[in-house]
Design an enzyme around this catalytic site. Structure first.
Site, PDB file in Angstrom:
ATOM      1  N   CYS A  89       0.841  -1.193   0.000  1.00 38.23           N
ATOM      2  CA  CYS A  89       0.000   0.000   0.000  1.00 38.23           C
ATOM      3  C   CYS A  89       0.886   1.256   0.000  1.00 38.23           C
ATOM      4  CB  CYS A  89      -0.977  -0.046   1.164  1.00 38.23           C
ATOM      5  SG  CYS A  89      -2.403   1.041   0.936  1.00 38.23           S
ATOM      6  N   HIS A 177      -3.831  -5.398  -0.350  1.00 38.37           N
ATOM      7  CA  HIS A 177      -3.440  -6.127   0.857  1.00 38.37           C
ATOM      8  C   HIS A 177      -3.720  -7.611   0.668  1.00 38.37           C
ATOM      9  CE1 HIS A 177      -2.879  -2.485   3.363  1.00 38.37           C
ATOM     10  NE2 HIS A 177      -3.835  -1.989   2.588  1.00 38.37           N
ATOM     11  N   GLU A 179      -1.924  -9.612   2.920  1.00 32.78           N
ATOM     12  CA  GLU A 179      -1.376 -10.075   4.189  1.00 32.78           C
ATOM     13  C   GLU A 179      -2.428 -10.218   5.292  1.00 32.78           C
ATOM     14  OE1 GLU A 179      -1.479  -5.627   4.751  1.00 32.78           O
ATOM     15  OE2 GLU A 179      -1.266  -7.038   3.082  1.00 32.78           O
TER      16      GLU A 179
END
Length: 231
Positions: A89, A177, A179
């Site tokens: 990001c 994202h 993760e």
């Protein structure tokens, strides 16, 4: 040797990235920027660099993001020394700027679960090889980047072209994202309620979206961790 993690705000932690790195016996050294942790001026003793997200911008007035210049300088050092990098990001935007690209405002918030298209060139990428043509990921950003000319674009979508890219042989930027887990999504929604309100189906979609993402996430992040462990 450590993996240096730059974390900008509480809650935007490494999650599955950290799990993959620790599973290979790697130790994370976290710079908690909101607590005033000093950012190293160099990368001595650093095996890899991970730069996480946050609400700041990769462009604009440095007074709003005092560590921006130092983080960009550290990323440039990593690129010059071929130290593996993973930027997520905001971290991806800073990586693009460090490599000669430009950060800028996007055309509005992109928040919630949605697909990206994995590009044909990703078939030869060390992390993205064998990824599905459409990958469902969590979006949470309003800024974007113009990539440097030598970047390899790996994934895109209609609203934002630069969703995933590689700089050189060992530095990756992920605008989205991969993760996150369920707790992370809840944290994002609690920390940024106005953003979350633009994606009313966020919480309901999360269990199914995470189940679909998990096998591809684990391969991608596992490959990055293997690359780091092999150095």
């Amino acid at each position: 040797m450590d993996v240096l993690v730059v974390q900008h705000v509480p809650g935007e932690e490494t999650y599955a990235i950290g799990e993959a790195l620790r599973a290979r016996g790697l130790r994370l050294r976290v710079c908690r920027m909101w607590e005033g942790d000093p950012l190293p001026s160099g990368l001595a003793g650093v095996r890899a660099l991970v730069v996480m997200g946050g609400p700041a911008s990769a462009y604009g007035d440095d007074s709003a993001f005092p560590s921006r210049a130092a983080e960009i300088a550290l990323l440039r050092t990593a690129l010059a020394r071929r130290v593996p990098v993973l930027g997520v990001c905001l971290g991806a935007q800073l990586l693009a700027v460090a490599a000669g690209g430009r950060g800028r405002p996007g055309d509005g918030l992109q928040v919630g679960w949605g697909p990206v298209r994995v590009r044909a060139r990703a078939a030869q990428d060390p992390l993205f090889a064998d990824a599905p043509a459409r990958l469902g990921v969590l979006h949470w950003h309003g800024d974007t980047v113009d990539l440097p000319s030598d970047a390899v674009l790996l994934a895109s979508c209609d609203r934002y072209a630069a969703q995933a890219f590689r700089i050189g042989g060992a530095a990756w930027g992920l605008q989205f994202h991969v993760e996150v887990d369920a707790a992370a999504v809840e944290m994002f929604a609690a920390a940024f309620p106005e953003d979350a309100a633009t994606a009313p189906g966020l919480r309901a979609e999360t269990p199914g979206a995470l189940a679909a993402l998990a096998p591809h996430r684990d391969v991608l992040l596992g490959r990055f961790a293997d690359l780091v462990a092999a150095r």
